[in-house]
Design a protein around this motif. Structure first.
Motif, PDB file in Angstrom:
ATOM      1  N   GLY A  89       2.863  78.060  15.076  1.00 51.81           N
ATOM      2  CA  GLY A  89       2.849  76.591  14.438  1.00 51.81           C
ATOM      3  C   GLY A  89       3.519  76.373  13.135  1.00 51.81           C
ATOM      4  O   GLY A  89       3.820  75.271  12.654  1.00 51.81           O
ATOM      5  N   SER A  90       3.979  77.491  12.589  1.00 54.27           N
ATOM      6  CA  SER A  90       4.420  77.508  11.219  1.00 54.27           C
ATOM      7  C   SER A  90       5.852  77.248  11.507  1.00 54.27           C
ATOM      8  O   SER A  90       6.547  77.225  12.564  1.00 54.27           O
ATOM      9  CB  SER A  90       4.426  78.942  10.616  1.00 54.27           C
ATOM     10  OG  SER A  90       4.931  79.906  11.226  1.00 54.27           O
ATOM     11  N   ARG A  91       6.702  76.791  10.572  1.00 56.60           N
ATOM     12  CA  ARG A  91       7.793  76.437  10.628  1.00 56.60           C
ATOM     13  C   ARG A  91       8.919  77.322  10.142  1.00 56.60           C
ATOM     14  O   ARG A  91       8.845  78.221   9.034  1.00 56.60           O
ATOM     15  CB  ARG A  91       8.171  75.035   9.631  1.00 56.60           C
ATOM     16  CG  ARG A  91       9.183  74.032  10.007  1.00 56.60           C
ATOM     17  CD  ARG A  91       9.027  72.891   9.396  1.00 56.60           C
ATOM     18  NE  ARG A  91       9.828  73.117   7.957  1.00 56.60           N
ATOM     19  CZ  ARG A  91      10.549  72.095   7.505  1.00 56.60           C
ATOM     20  NH1 ARG A  91      10.902  70.885   8.057  1.00 56.60           N
ATOM     21  NH2 ARG A  91      11.006  72.219   6.293  1.00 56.60           N
ATOM     22  N   LEU A  92      10.080  77.163  10.773  1.00 56.32           N
ATOM     23  CA  LEU A  92      11.132  78.211  10.316  1.00 56.32           C
ATOM     24  C   LEU A  92      12.517  77.567  10.104  1.00 56.32           C
ATOM     25  O   LEU A  92      12.971  76.400  10.825  1.00 56.32           O
ATOM     26  CB  LEU A  92      11.476  79.138  11.723  1.00 56.32           C
ATOM     27  CG  LEU A  92      11.859  80.606  11.440  1.00 56.32           C
ATOM     28  CD1 LEU A  92      10.884  81.157  10.704  1.00 56.32           C
ATOM     29  CD2 LEU A  92      11.912  81.246  12.877  1.00 56.32           C
ATOM     30  N   LYS A  93      13.214  77.793   8.862  1.00 58.68           N
ATOM     31  CA  LYS A  93      14.489  77.200   8.974  1.00 58.68           C
ATOM     32  C   LYS A  93      15.645  78.403   8.943  1.00 58.68           C
ATOM     33  O   LYS A  93      15.457  79.320   8.475  1.00 58.68           O
ATOM     34  CB  LYS A  93      14.371  76.885   7.307  1.00 58.68           C
ATOM     35  CG  LYS A  93      15.697  76.216   6.732  1.00 58.68           C
ATOM     36  CD  LYS A  93      15.582  75.944   5.496  1.00 58.68           C
ATOM     37  CE  LYS A  93      16.824  75.554   4.620  1.00 58.68           C
ATOM     38  NZ  LYS A  93      16.818  75.179   3.143  1.00 58.68           N
ATOM     39  N   VAL A  94      16.674  77.968   9.723  1.00 62.24           N
ATOM     40  CA  VAL A  94      17.926  78.576  10.067  1.00 62.24           C
ATOM     41  C   VAL A  94      19.028  77.754   9.415  1.00 62.24           C
ATOM     42  O   VAL A  94      19.384  76.611   9.758  1.00 62.24           O
ATOM     43  CB  VAL A  94      18.054  78.702  11.464  1.00 62.24           C
ATOM     44  CG1 VAL A  94      19.335  79.491  11.702  1.00 62.24           C
ATOM     45  CG2 VAL A  94      16.767  79.711  11.897  1.00 62.24           C
ATOM     46  N   GLU A  95      19.834  78.502   8.610  1.00 65.65           N
ATOM     47  CA  GLU A  95      20.976  77.763   8.173  1.00 65.65           C
ATOM     48  C   GLU A  95      22.421  78.656   8.411  1.00 65.65           C
ATOM     49  O   GLU A  95      22.266  79.889   8.361  1.00 65.65           O
ATOM     50  CB  GLU A  95      20.929  77.287   6.709  1.00 65.65           C
ATOM     51  CG  GLU A  95      20.319  78.453   5.593  1.00 65.65           C
ATOM     52  CD  GLU A  95      20.233  77.871   4.149  1.00 65.65           C
ATOM     53  OE1 GLU A  95      19.181  77.520   4.000  1.00 65.65           O
ATOM     54  OE2 GLU A  95      21.321  77.955   3.745  1.00 65.65           O
ATOM     55  N   ALA A  96      23.574  77.916   8.650  1.00 65.76           N
ATOM     56  CA  ALA A  96      24.519  78.580   9.219  1.00 65.76           C
ATOM     57  C   ALA A  96      25.659  78.054   8.052  1.00 65.76           C
ATOM     58  O   ALA A  96      25.637  76.836   7.911  1.00 65.76           O
ATOM     59  CB  ALA A  96      25.161  78.587  10.383  1.00 65.76           C
TER      60      ALA A  96
END
Lengths: 689, 594
Positions: free
Chosen positions: A667-674
């Protein structure tokens, strides 16, 4: 020979005078309206008013000053208030440059029109709206204002240099001997003088043209040729040190030609060059450059280096060769070396590209188009050729100018590392030649009706007239008039032909400038060439002044110019739409166990161009895509790099995947950036299931 | 208080005035004799350098001009000094000698050498024959520090012997969209960036301690077991990208940014986006190009004890043979002034340099340019260093930070421990228990302060020698012979008593600058015919083109050579013969025709 031809001319002309009354009915006058050239002031005010009237779309940036202290201007176009729009400096950008050479008026005009077209089309046209919403377009219509300004001086002269004083003849005086318009016709043409040391003779097929005498054929030179002017400094040479003289389009740092005065004392010595380079360096988001100049690098892929495109065989140093199981004395292509690296396992899972190998081996500056970039260029070339042909704008490819040493386009590809194209917009077309079977003979003519004769068309008749040696002022148009009005029949023409003397041997090679004369005669009513006229020169004595007018190859009639500009703007607009982009297509989080996840991020490039050129990667000016996984305090990385680099993604939706294994709470949040400067940045979040 | 009467008033004022007069004249006398006392036992930061230069200019305004030739990235003045005696001619009419120092921020001692040269010439004018002759006959263009920003960081802030080499413009070295976000960190607060090492289980390490000195790490040989890891320079992963110290301040190399044979970053690391894209190099470019009379030059670096000449890279070919002879002459004599220094060629004996200062000055100005790498490793100075080909991998391995016993002895017994931080434990956020220590910023590459003066004097002496070898022209003969009532034969000889030709071979071949010229000036003078006198016995000449009483001498006057000319002129009264050479200077001779 000459006298006989003269009498034929008199007969023909006499016939015309008798039947027609007016010799010079200028059919070509309406098409001959010259293509209008905007003045420097008009260009600047056009750009400024475009910006002030469209503040949400356009902005004027001054990037520097020419040597002559004229402003160098770039127009920035971007719809700043589009929904979810990024600021202009964070979007992929396209740079449109024109007229670094100073006299490529078509380019300046085309780029000004492009600016107007984009601004007017915003909100109305789908293509323009999309471009201005998602991209930034920089347009620089005039990067060599000093040379441009010389065109509005007291005479016309093809000078492509800026105004820096240069001692070209190295005599200690600077700019002391420039041209003069001796016959006050407003043009700097040529002077020919009979001289015992002369090396030129008139071309036997086309006496207006001069060529070098060939002693091996028993020819003896008669003339010396000079540009129009006098010997101002009394050193025996004429016009050898004119005002100014650095060609900006030879002053860029790739494959710069040293010790040639017109290229500059060293690369980027000129303020114009520096201004453009500074601008490019400060705008790393420029992903595509579309240039207008006398070069057509789409048609002509020839490069300045010795190697052919894609030729890249190297020899490996002994140490590396043995590590890879290759022979140290043998040459391999970069592709073969990459294969050997992959199969040797030495890369350890890291993606190896040809550019990395080239860099590592210290191969020095690239001088040929990277083999991996060729398919893109060839695809565009094919489309372009087909389009040109369909529009009737094509011309012999051998006349397409390729990149020169030290040119901007060469710099753009090899050092700035982006796809860059240059078009000349228009080139003097090749006169149509009648095929062997269709050669008009007197017999054929005798059996033709007037309608059939006229249906042959002007070009063929002109070619026929030329072939029979008719004087140059005698054109198809006038003949057609006479035939239409019944004053002349094809049969009568055939009779006249039979009375004429045989023409000179056809086996001699045509003078390479004949096509220009034909163009001048047919399309410009002969105005493109100043006929040789005697003049009394202060030191040379009796000379003749004449020659092609400056700007002949640069200024088509207005109608043709419109058509050519239109075609090229549409072509360039289409290229703009194809710029590469980055999208995170999907993030898949799979729970491997309680609190352990495998994260797969799928990245794609929906554009047509790859995210970088191979040369851009080799030059390290087109950066890889940085994919970063942002973890919070309670999330740990188990495998994979926090920042993973993807060298590139091909266009048309190719997908590349990055994988991480992490430990994190459900349930935790993940951030991906390109991110990559020429692609912009994308961010996506995912909630772990 | 005494009563102030009128006569008292006048008398006391008179006394005051005369005392004032006496003292001021005394002061004036002493000012002329006051030497500016500069000491060369310490390094000058930019503020102190500025003050010293201003003091020198104030004391010697007749010879010295101080100007700011531009501003560094952070806005410091880049000082240019011009030394000339205007009484013997304007600067542009004399052969010029150029010096710069400290283009690499950590290579600071070149500035002291330049300052020493300025100071020595000025304070010795009139007292020393060489100083007097040099200031009278030549002009000096000196830029003591090209990179003042990094110089001050090196001296006052955290640094190490090798950095900051670059300028301080933010530069995104790791291409992550951020510039200068992860530089080295002075974790132990000793003012220097030293090294980090970590003890690890035996067999997992790449190094082991030297058996005789635990301060030295030795790389393990194949098969050996190591118990230490050399972690690299002091620092932490400031930007969380998995790398440490990958993007520090700056990140480019000003000495790869010059416009001759400049190559882009992927061919020449540090080259910058395009030639002269940095304010410091742009300032130098403008200063150098503004003085085309520069005939010889020096650019100071450290270290290693070398007198370098170009070419910096192989691709443009070797320098022309005639020019190589001039370089060899000066360079080999230089080795006598600087014992232990080797006169060598950059691309051949050192490594490849594209876009360097010395190639630019030679190929664009046609001036003979050396670059001295100041100061040798003190231990190498005692024994000759093998050439690159002779160096074995073992010897090369030892030259790294992983030191040698002798080096440690030198640090302990000669440098008295000032420039070495003993290894001390530290808790690193990533690596855990480590040790930090090593050679500090002044411990290598720059001379210890007790040797600085010698570095300054000997290298300044080399500059003076080279400057003295610039072209020295003289119209040695100007003979008139009357032919008829107004026609004369004029025989001219111009002699060059130094090794440097008045036009270098590269300048002649590539037409880099205007050729020498002979001019005849006078009210009614006209040159009828002229030529090089190639056989004086037979009176044969090789014709020279005449352009309005000017003769272009396209190959100049050779080094240790002469040219002989014969002219036929029409003239009356007095004429003046002028030999005008861009780099050889302007010489005049007046002749009466009766």
């Amino acid at each position: 020979m000459r006298r006989c031809r003269l009498s034929v001319a008199i007969i023909l002309l006499g016939g015309i005078i008798f039947f027609n009354g007016s010799i010079l009915s200028n059919q070509t006058e309406k098409k001959n309206q010259p293509f209008p050239i905007r003045s420097l002031e008009e260009i600047v005010s056009f750009l400024r008013s475009l910006a002030s009237q469209n503040e949400k779309l356009a902005r004027v940036i001054k990037i520097g000053e020419s040597y002559g202290q004229r402003d160098l201007i770039v127009l920035e176009l971007a719809a700043k208030e589009a929904p979810s729009a990024r600021p202009p400096e964070e979007r992929p950008a396209i740079l449109v440059t024109a007229n670094l050479e100073g006299l490529h008026f078509l380019g300046t005009e085309a780029s000004c029109r492009l600016a107007g077209k984009l601004v007017e089309g915003y909100g109305k046209d789908k293509v323009m709206t999309e471009i201005l919403n998602r991209r930034t377009v920089y347009i620089a219509p005039l990067l060599n204002p000093d040379a441009y300004a010389t065109w509005t001086g007291s005479f016309k002269w093809e000078r492509t240099a800026n105004s820096r004083p240069v001692d070209e003849d190295n005599d200690g005086q600077i700019d002391e001997d420039g041209p003069e318009d001796l016959n006050h016709d407003g043009f700097i043409t040529q002077m020919r003088v009979k001289d015992p040391e002369g090396t030129y003779i008139t071309d036997p097929r086309e006496p207006r043209l001069l060529r070098l005498a060939d002693p091996r054929k028993g020819e003896k030179g008669i003339y010396k040729i000079y540009t129009e002017g006098i010997d101002n400094d009394g050193d025996g040479a004429i016009n050898e040190d004119p005002p100014g003289s650095i060609e900006i389009n030879r002053n860029f740092p790739h494959d710069f030609e040293y010790f040639v005065k017109t290229c500059g004392p060293f690369p980027a010595s000129e303020p114009e060059t520096q201004a453009l380079l500074k601008f490019l360096a400060s705008r790393r988001h420029i992903a595509l450059i579309l240039n207008f100049s006398t070069e057509n690098t789409i048609l002509n892929l020839q490069q300045t280096g010795q190697a052919r495109a894609g030729a890249d065989r190297v020899r490996l140093p002994r140490m590396y060769a043995s590590m890879l199981g290759l022979e140290p004395d043998q040459e391999y292509t970069l592709k073969e070396i990459v294969e050997a690296l992959r199969s040797s396992g030495m890369a350890g899972g890291m993606e190896i590209t040809e550019e990395m190998v080239a860099s590592f081996l210290g191969l020095g500056a690239a001088v040929s188009i990277d083999r991996q970039d060729l398919p893109i260029l060839e695809a565009i070339q094919k489309e372009y050729k087909e389009g040109l042909n369909k529009a009737g704008l094509d011309y012999p490819e051998r006349r397409a100018r390729p990149v020169q040493k030290g040119s901007f386009v060469a710099y753009g590809y090899y050092q700035y590392g982006v796809p860059i194209f240059s078009v000349d917009i228009w080139n003097v077309p090749e006169p149509k030649k009648a095929g062997e079977k269709e050669t008009l003979t007197p017999d054929r003519l005798k059996s033709m009706t007037p309608e059939e004769f006229i249906s042959l068309g002007e070009d063929r008749i002109n070619a026929f007239l030329k072939a029979i040696g008719a004087p140059a002022s005698f054109q198809a148009a006038s003949l057609f008039e006479m035939v239409k009005s019944g004053k002349l029949t094809p049969a009568r023409l055939a009779e006249m032909m039979e009375k004429m003397p045989p023409r000179p041997a056809l086996s001699e090679e045509e003078h390479p400038e004949t096509y220009l004369l034909t163009w001048s005669d047919t399309a410009l009513g002969g105005q493109g060439f100043i006929n040789w006229t005697p003049f009394k020169h202060p030191t040379l004595g009796e000379v003749e002044i004449g020659g092609f007018i400056p700007g002949l190859k640069l200024l088509p009639p207005a109608g043709l110019a419109e058509k050519a500009i239109d075609f090229h703007l549409n072509f360039y607009l289409d290229l703009m739409r194809r710029v590469a982009e980055i999208e995170i297509q999907e993030i898949k989080a799979t729970a491997l166990s309680e609190g352990v996840y495998e994260i797969n991020v799928y990245l794609t490039n929906p554009g047509w161009f790859p995210t970088s050129t191979a040369q851009g990667r080799r030059a390290m000016t087109s950066w890889p895509i940085r994919v970063k996984l942002n973890l919070n305090r309670d999330q740990d990385l188990f495998s994979g790099q926090p920042v993973t680099l993807i060298p590139f993604i091909n266009g048309s939706g190719e997908v590349k995947k990055v994988t991480w294994t992490i430990r994190a709470k459900k349930g935790s949040r993940l951030k991906v950036e390109a991110f990559s400067p020429k692609l912009g940045k994308v961010v996506r979040f995912i909630i772990l299931p | 208080m005494a009563k102030i009467t009128q006569s008292n008033f006048i008398k006391s004022n008179f006394i005051r005035a005369s005392l004032l007069l006496f003292f001021s004249s005394f002061l004036a006398l002493s000012a002329a004799q006051t030497e500016i006392r500069l000491s060369f036992d310490h390094f000058y930061d930019h503020a102190e350098l500025t003050q010293a230069l201003r003091n020198l200019e104030k004391a010697y305004p007749q010879f010295m001009t101080l100007k700011s030739i531009g501003r560094s990235f952070q806005g410091r003045d880049i000082w240019g000094v011009i030394l000339n005696n205007p009484k013997t001619g304007p600067a542009e009419n004399k052969p010029g000698y150029y010096i710069d120092g400290n283009i690499h921020g950590n290579e600071i001692q070149g500035t002291e050498v330049a300052l020493y040269a300025i100071w020595w010439l000025l304070t010795n004018y009139g007292r020393n024959e060489l100083a007097t002759r040099l200031l009278d006959e030549k002009v000096f263009y000196i830029v003591p520090t090209v990179n003042p920003d990094s110089r001050d960081v090196y001296i006052h802030q955290v640094s190490d012997p090798n950095s900051p080499r670059s300028g301080l413009m933010p530069y995104d070295e790791d291409r992550d969209g951020l510039a200068d976000e992860d530089g080295p960190d002075d974790l132990d607060g000793d003012g220097s960036i030293t090294m980090m090492r970590k003890k690890v289980p035996l067999g997992t390490g790449t190094h082991r301690l030297h058996p005789d000195d635990s301060r030295i790490l030795v790389r393990v040989k194949p098969g050996e077991k190591g118990d230490y890891l050399l972690l690299g320079e002091e620092g932490i992963d400031n930007d969380g990208d998995g790398q440490i110290n990958e993007d520090g301040p700056g990140g480019y190399d000003l000495n790869r940014n010059f416009g001759f044979n400049w190559q882009p970053e992927y061919v020449q690391r540090g080259a910058g986006d395009f030639p002269f894209c940095f304010p410091e190099t742009a300032a130098l470019r403008d200063f150098i190009l503004a003085h085309p009379n520069i005939a010889g030059a020096q650019s100071f670096h450290n270290y290693g004890g070398m007198i370098l000449r170009g070419p910096g890279a192989k691709n443009m070919g070797e320098y022309l043979p005639a020019d190589r002879q001039v370089y060899d002459f000066v360079g080999r004599n230089g080795e006598k002034i600087l014992p232990g220094y080797r006169y060598i060629v950059v691309y051949k004996d050192m490594y490849t340099v594209y876009g360097g200062t010395i190639d630019f000055i030679y190929n664009v100005l046609g001036a003979f340019t050396f670059s001295n790498e100041l100061d040798q490793d003190p231990l190498e100075a005692q024994r000759p260093r093998p050439t690159r080909e002779e160096e074995s991998p073992d010897i090369r391995a030892m030259l790294g930070q992983v030191g040698r016993l002798e080096e440690m002895e030198y640090h302990d017994l000669v440098l008295l421990g000032e420039h070495f931080t003993p290894w001390k434990p530290y808790k690193h956020p990533l690596f855990g228990e480590i040790e930090i220590g090593g050679i500090k910023k002044f411990g290598r590459r720059v001379p210890p302060t007790f040797k600085l003066a010698e570095t300054c004097h000997r290298n300044a002496a080399f500059c003076f020698y080279h400057a003295d070898q610039l072209p020295r022209l003289e119209i040695s003969k100007a003979e008139i012979k009357k032919i008829s009532s107004s026609l004369y034969q004029l025989d001219l000889s111009v002699v060059n008593s130094r090794v440097t030709p008045s036009m270098s071979a590269v300048a002649i071949q590539n037409k880099l600058h205007r050729p020498d010229e002979v001019r005849l000036e006078g009210k009614k003078v006209k040159v009828i015919a002229a030529g090089y006198l190639i056989d004086e016995f037979r009176g044969l000449t090789r014709p020279l083109k005449i352009i309005k009483n000017r003769l272009l001498i396209e190959n100049g006057v050779p080094g240790f050579g002469r040219i002989n000319l014969r002219l036929l002129i029409e003239a009356e009264g007095r004429i003046e013969v002028v030999y005008d050479s861009l780099k050889g200077g302007l010489k005049r001779k007046s002749l009466a025709l009766d």
